[in-house]
Scaffold this active site. Structure first.
Site, PDB file in Angstrom:
ATOM      1  N   GLU A  40       0.800  -1.287  -0.004  1.00 20.76           N
ATOM      2  CA  GLU A  40       0.018  -0.022   0.116  1.00 20.76           C
ATOM      3  C   GLU A  40       0.952   1.341  -0.007  1.00 20.76           C
ATOM      4  O   GLU A  40       1.916   1.111   0.424  1.00 20.76           O
ATOM      5  CB  GLU A  40      -0.876   0.143   1.145  1.00 20.76           C
ATOM      6  CG  GLU A  40      -2.040  -0.901   1.102  1.00 20.76           C
ATOM      7  CD  GLU A  40      -3.029  -1.008   2.097  1.00 20.76           C
ATOM      8  OE1 GLU A  40      -4.063  -1.918   2.067  1.00 20.76           O
ATOM      9  OE2 GLU A  40      -2.715  -0.587   3.311  1.00 20.76           O
TER      10      GLU A  40
ATOM     11  N   CYS B 118       3.646   8.445   0.639  1.00 16.96           N
ATOM     12  CA  CYS B 118       4.128   7.332   1.857  1.00 16.96           C
ATOM     13  C   CYS B 118       4.398   6.303   1.331  1.00 16.96           C
ATOM     14  O   CYS B 118       3.606   5.530   0.953  1.00 16.96           O
ATOM     15  CB  CYS B 118       3.304   7.328   3.075  1.00 16.96           C
ATOM     16  SG  CYS B 118       3.554   6.333   4.365  1.00 16.96           S
TER      17      CYS B 118
ATOM     18  N   CYS C  60       5.620  -4.330  16.162  1.00 16.79           N
ATOM     19  CA  CYS C  60       5.051  -3.160  17.079  1.00 16.79           C
ATOM     20  C   CYS C  60       3.743  -3.424  17.197  1.00 16.79           C
ATOM     21  O   CYS C  60       2.910  -3.773  16.262  1.00 16.79           O
ATOM     22  CB  CYS C  60       5.281  -1.921  16.360  1.00 16.79           C
ATOM     23  SG  CYS C  60       6.851  -1.410  15.775  1.00 16.79           S
TER      24      CYS C  60
ATOM     25  N   CYS D 278       0.579  -1.551  15.395  1.00 16.46           N
ATOM     26  CA  CYS D 278       0.579  -1.414  13.908  1.00 16.46           C
ATOM     27  C   CYS D 278       0.072  -2.696  13.059  1.00 16.46           C
ATOM     28  O   CYS D 278       0.314  -3.774  13.399  1.00 16.46           O
ATOM     29  CB  CYS D 278       2.263  -1.428  13.515  1.00 16.46           C
ATOM     30  SG  CYS D 278       2.465  -1.417  11.746  1.00 16.46           S
TER      31      CYS D 278
ATOM     32  N   GLY E 155       6.617  -1.729   6.469  1.00 19.15           N
ATOM     33  CA  GLY E 155       7.823  -2.046   6.336  1.00 19.15           C
ATOM     34  C   GLY E 155       8.868  -1.197   7.225  1.00 19.15           C
ATOM     35  O   GLY E 155       8.511   0.002   7.399  1.00 19.15           O
ATOM     36  N   GLU E 156       9.884  -1.753   7.682  1.00 13.50           N
ATOM     37  CA  GLU E 156      11.001  -0.847   8.273  1.00 13.50           C
ATOM     38  C   GLU E 156      11.924  -0.580   7.428  1.00 13.50           C
ATOM     39  O   GLU E 156      12.974  -1.554   7.115  1.00 13.50           O
ATOM     40  CB  GLU E 156      11.553  -1.713   9.912  1.00 13.50           C
ATOM     41  CG  GLU E 156      12.735  -1.458  10.401  1.00 13.50           C
ATOM     42  CD  GLU E 156      12.915   0.124  10.665  1.00 13.50           C
ATOM     43  OE1 GLU E 156      11.983   0.455  11.596  1.00 13.50           O
ATOM     44  OE2 GLU E 156      13.941   0.745  10.301  1.00 13.50           O
TER      45      GLU E 156
ATOM     46  N   SER F 149      11.906   6.751   8.107  1.00 12.54           N
ATOM     47  CA  SER F 149      11.376   6.494   9.488  1.00 12.54           C
ATOM     48  C   SER F 149      12.021   5.079   9.978  1.00 12.54           C
ATOM     49  O   SER F 149      11.805   4.296   9.418  1.00 12.54           O
ATOM     50  CB  SER F 149       9.850   6.842   9.629  1.00 12.54           C
ATOM     51  OG  SER F 149       9.339   6.462  10.708  1.00 12.54           O
TER      52      SER F 149
ATOM     53  N   SER G 244      10.773   6.209  15.909  1.00 13.81           N
ATOM     54  CA  SER G 244       9.391   6.162  16.439  1.00 13.81           C
ATOM     55  C   SER G 244       9.824   5.564  17.839  1.00 13.81           C
ATOM     56  O   SER G 244      10.589   4.690  17.963  1.00 13.81           O
ATOM     57  CB  SER G 244       8.732   4.754  15.632  1.00 13.81           C
ATOM     58  OG  SER G 244       7.502   4.760  16.412  1.00 13.81           O
ATOM     59  N   LEU G 245       9.429   6.372  18.863  1.00 13.43           N
ATOM     60  CA  LEU G 245       9.499   5.911  20.257  1.00 13.43           C
ATOM     61  C   LEU G 245       8.509   5.256  20.946  1.00 13.43           C
ATOM     62  O   LEU G 245       9.124   4.040  21.528  1.00 13.43           O
ATOM     63  CB  LEU G 245       9.728   7.344  20.974  1.00 13.43           C
ATOM     64  CG  LEU G 245      10.647   7.159  22.270  1.00 13.43           C
ATOM     65  CD1 LEU G 245      12.165   6.745  21.808  1.00 13.43           C
ATOM     66  CD2 LEU G 245      10.536   8.538  23.030  1.00 13.43           C
TER      67      LEU G 245
ATOM     68  N   ASN H 183      -3.990   5.204  15.762  1.00 14.73           N
ATOM     69  CA  ASN H 183      -5.043   4.882  14.794  1.00 14.73           C
ATOM     70  C   ASN H 183      -5.693   3.420  14.996  1.00 14.73           C
ATOM     71  O   ASN H 183      -4.796   2.710  14.866  1.00 14.73           O
ATOM     72  CB  ASN H 183      -4.556   5.321  13.622  1.00 14.73           C
ATOM     73  CG  ASN H 183      -4.338   6.622  13.101  1.00 14.73           C
ATOM     74  OD1 ASN H 183      -5.148   7.339  13.344  1.00 14.73           O
ATOM     75  ND2 ASN H 183      -2.946   6.761  12.921  1.00 14.73           N
TER      76      ASN H 183
ATOM     77  N   CYS I 246      -1.282   6.401   9.706  1.00 16.84           N
ATOM     78  CA  CYS I 246      -0.176   5.790  10.403  1.00 16.84           C
ATOM     79  C   CYS I 246      -0.490   4.664  11.297  1.00 16.84           C
ATOM     80  O   CYS I 246      -1.367   4.386  11.855  1.00 16.84           O
ATOM     81  CB  CYS I 246       0.389   6.925  11.384  1.00 16.84           C
ATOM     82  SG  CYS I 246       2.244   6.488  11.687  1.00 16.84           S
TER      83      CYS I 246
HETATM   84  S1  SF4 Z   1       5.856  -1.200   9.619  1.00 16.31           S
HETATM   85 FE1  SF4 Z   1       6.627   0.290  11.113  1.00 16.31          FE
HETATM   86  S2  SF4 Z   1       5.323   0.500  12.878  1.00 16.31           S
HETATM   87 FE2  SF4 Z   1       4.705  -1.250  11.672  1.00 16.31          FE
HETATM   88  S3  SF4 Z   1       5.663  -3.056  12.618  1.00 16.31           S
HETATM   89 FE3  SF4 Z   1       7.041  -2.390  11.046  1.00 16.31          FE
HETATM   90  S4  SF4 Z   1       8.294  -0.936  11.777  1.00 16.31           S
HETATM   91 FE4  SF4 Z   1       6.781  -1.252  13.566  1.00 16.31          FE
END
Ligand code: SF4
Length: 358
Positions: free
Chosen positions: A99, A114, A125, A128, A168-169, A200, A224-225, A300, A343
């Protein structure tokens, strides 16, 4: 055979083009511009076609790999504030889907794309939706560049910013993301200014330590904290179990930042979880000595959690508490929640497991 065209830096493209047709940089530059700005490679239809011998055009067409832009499977719009957020479901060559979201900024004067860097994610996370998919695979540079080209064509909107905050990270696929950034920011191609690109991360410290070496030196960093105490952060973000807050802070303090830029420290506000006065005080203490701007992001809602979104008043309380103690802070307006484009809401764990035609 040369790599997928849309993932090529200008230098790599020139090496290919030079080998096939010889000629000067002017030709290579014009072909590269057509490739990146229009998402097509057709030397016979380019502005320089009249000057290129038919044989050279035939050789280029024969030797260039075909371009496959991701296909738009679905487009959804959500218009909470009068300007629409567009969420695109895109199908990749192997049939997997990602997406990509186009977000209006400044009342629709310009737009941010994005971009997803992986199909799914393995970071886990808890706030998420993408995490529920697990990691299916990393995206290749041309698949990230292709997202930008495809959604800007499909939406016909002026794209100015690119943020790697989709599925994704990004630092779990750092080399490919760095190459995609090099391609996106090349002034001979899409020419997205580096200062308008943000990566990010949940805080992959070993990759952050190589930030400049990997080629991220000119772009913005968002971290991201989730929480500023280790016990809670480890619950919300499993990455904290291998690199705790202190390790992350030391890494961030050593970051080579471009000019006077600050790190964007994202704090997802989840009512009753990380917005208590004590949690906010922890955050105040944590950011002391860090060159950051705290970005408060309302949680969200996602199907797998019973947590609710914070009210405007709850968000404002956190913002004021930080501001009063001298913490640079801003509140991000949520966009796209109605179509699960906000998000933390991207991806569809059910759909990810279904086989589908490529
Ligand atoms: S997409 Fe971002 S917020 Fe979601 S699990 Fe992966 S690193 Fe965490």
């Amino acid at each position: 055979m040369v790599d997928a065209l849309l993932g090529l830096t200008f230098e790599a493209f020139r090496a290919f083009s030079q080998e096939v047709i010889g000629r000067t940089d002017r030709f290579h530059g014009a072909l590269y511009r057509q490739l990146m700005r229009d998402g097509v490679f057709d030397p016979s239809a380019s502005a320089i076609a009249p000057e290129l011998p038919a044989q050279a055009i035939a050789r280029l067409l024969e030797q260039a790999p075909r371009i496959v832009l991701p296909a738009v499977v679905q487009e959804q719009r959500s218009a909470e504030d009068g300007t629409a957020t567009h969420k695109f479901l895109l199908r990749l060559e192997d049939g997997l889907e990602v997406e990509t979201v186009v977000i209006p900024m400044r009342g629709g004067r310009h737009f941010t794309v994005c971009v997803s860097s992986q199909v799914g994610c393995r970071m886990g996370c808890s706030f998420c939706h993408t995490a529920r998919m697990g990691l299916l695979r990393n995206l290749l540079p041309h698949e990230m560049v292709g997202q930008v080209i495809r959604v800007s064509q499909a939406s016909a909107l002026p794209v100015r910013n690119v943020v790697f905050m989709g599925m994704g990270e990004p630092l779990d696929n750092a080399e490919a993301v760095a190459q995609a950034i090099q391609v996106l920011s090349d002034r001979r191609g899409l020419a997205v200014a580096s200062r308008h690109i943000t990566v990010s991360t949940v805080g992959r410290v070993e990759v952050l330590a190589r930030w400049r070496e990997l080629g991220f030196g000119a772009v913005n960093l968002a971290v991201s904290l989730g929480a500023a105490d280790d016990a809670l952060r480890s619950q919300l973000m499993p990455i904290n179990r291998s690199a705790n807050l202190e390790t992350l802070k030391r890494t961030l303090q050593a970051m080579p930042l471009a000019g006077s830029r600050r790190i964007l420290l994202s704090y997802i506000v989840i009512p009753g979880i990380n917005d208590s006065p004590q949690q906010v005080q922890n955050l105040v203490g944590y950011v002391a000595g860090l060159p950051v701007m705290v970005n408060l992001i309302p949680y969200n809602p996602i199907p797998s959690r019973s947590w609710r979104a914070p009210s405007g008043r709850e968000l404002e309380q956190v913002r004021i508490a930080l501001h009063r103690q001298g913490v640079p802070v801003r509140l991000r307006v949520t966009k796209g929640r109605a179509v699960m484009a906000a998000c933390g809401q991207l991806g569809d764990p059910q759909r990810a497991r279904q086989p589908r035609p490529a």
